[in-house]
Design an enzyme around this catalytic site. Sequence first.
Site, PDB file in Angstrom:
ATOM      1  CB  ALA A  68      36.575  48.494  41.776  1.00  0.00           C
ATOM      2  CG  PHE A  69      39.152  50.713  39.129  1.00  0.00           C
ATOM      3  CD1 PHE A  69      38.360  51.422  38.243  1.00  0.00           C
ATOM      4  CD2 PHE A  69      39.018  50.957  40.481  1.00  0.00           C
ATOM      5  CE1 PHE A  69      37.458  52.366  38.711  1.00  0.00           C
ATOM      6  CE2 PHE A  69      38.118  51.898  40.954  1.00  0.00           C
ATOM      7  CZ  PHE A  69      37.340  52.604  40.060  1.00  0.00           C
ATOM      8  N   GLY A  70      39.906  46.093  37.793  1.00  0.00           N
ATOM      9  CA  GLY A  70      40.875  45.013  37.596  1.00  0.00           C
ATOM     10  C   GLY A  70      40.232  43.643  37.520  1.00  0.00           C
ATOM     11  CG  LEU A  71      40.838  39.217  35.287  1.00  0.00           C
ATOM     12  CD1 LEU A  71      39.357  39.048  34.956  1.00  0.00           C
ATOM     13  CD2 LEU A  71      41.674  38.725  34.101  1.00  0.00           C
TER      14      LEU A  71
ATOM     15  CB  VAL B 251      37.208  35.179  40.879  1.00  0.00           C
ATOM     16  CG1 VAL B 251      36.046  35.521  41.788  1.00  0.00           C
ATOM     17  CG2 VAL B 251      38.040  34.060  41.487  1.00  0.00           C
ATOM     18  N   GLY B 252      36.316  36.951  38.382  1.00  0.00           N
ATOM     19  CA  GLY B 252      35.465  38.015  37.839  1.00  0.00           C
ATOM     20  C   GLY B 252      36.199  39.332  37.812  1.00  0.00           C
ATOM     21  CG  MET B 253      35.899  41.991  34.805  1.00  0.00           C
ATOM     22  SD  MET B 253      37.683  42.055  34.502  1.00  0.00           S
ATOM     23  CE  MET B 253      37.937  43.814  34.314  1.00  0.00           C
TER      24      MET B 253
ATOM     25  CG  ASP C 208      30.794  50.990  44.555  1.00  0.00           C
ATOM     26  OD1 ASP C 208      29.602  51.191  44.229  1.00  0.00           O
ATOM     27  OD2 ASP C 208      31.555  50.270  43.890  1.00  0.00           O
TER      28      ASP C 208
END
Length: 357
Positions: free
Chosen positions: A30-33, A26-28, A141
């Site tokens: 915060a701090f993970g795939l 799906v995408g990156m 954020d």
Amino acid sequence: MAEFVRAQIFGTTFEITSRYSDLQPVGMGAFGLVCSARDQLTNQNVAIKKIMKPFSTPVLAKRTYRELKLLKHLKHENVISLSDIFISPLEDIYFVTELLGTDLHRLLTSRPLEKQFIQYFLYQIMRGLKYVHSAGVVHRDLKPSNILVNENCDLKICDFGLARIQDPQMTGYVSTRYYRAPEIMLTWQKYDVEVDIWSAGCIFAEMLEGKPLFPGKDHVNQFSIITELLGTPPDDVINTIASENTLRFVKSLPKRERQPLKNKFKNADPSAIDLLERMLVFDPKKRITATEALAHEYLTPYHDPTDEPIAEEKFDWSFNDADLPVDTWKIMMYSEILDYHNAEAGMQQMDDQFTGQ
């Protein structure tokens, strides 16, 4: 013992329990795939976020622990919820949450939003923020890409990896620049829940206009663009700036008058303009709160004071000042994961008794 299966996604090994199938990137986050998958237990589609090497440094271990604690604590219709968590044999951590089809960033880049959608999305953002802020949590954020939306227009706030306690000495380089409140840029300390209201105001403006309101190229340019629209900050705000360099920079800027927002947002309702004016205020203490925004005329079609809950208890931030070795964070993390699964098993047992199974 759960059985694990391996898959390669974007050159990254996903090592997940056999409960999940049909992994798709799906995408990156915060701090993970992040991948989508099918939960074969519930027959629902889910999002699985891999936190890579969470025990490689104390900072990363603490950040992962914080996100886990927040996901466990925050339970609200407009906040992403945890449906499973596990540590793989390779000692990566996987958070499993509900899957929503898209996010606000994708929606905004694909087509203009109609008025009723803008209202409904803003209402849900504010409803979620009212709850999050009541728990003593600041998101920090907030931006269109971490506001998830499904085909029914249900909206959920996600990515609490950066969230922090309402702490008078907060330090700063956090949210994506376009949505960053001026007090984060200017003081580098002392900010609170109001930063999320500013970010939500920037998102609201982007929904009205179809493009970012303050697309700064860097910090200096960002602040300059803000003052072009909102004028020079009042002296009492300028005097709170802690950094001498920042203070010198702000005082060197030409004096500017606040521009009427109705001139920029020509097609927006007067009530939309009024709410936006109250969100985009330099002085955080004069900025509208999430609770006040929900009662604003613009959100009247959706406002229901009996269905805008607050947190039952404040989030426990006592761990946040701890400076611990990785092994200690690891033990604490395992303990939290066990607690989560024990609580889930208990809930399931109660459900089974209730339904007579």
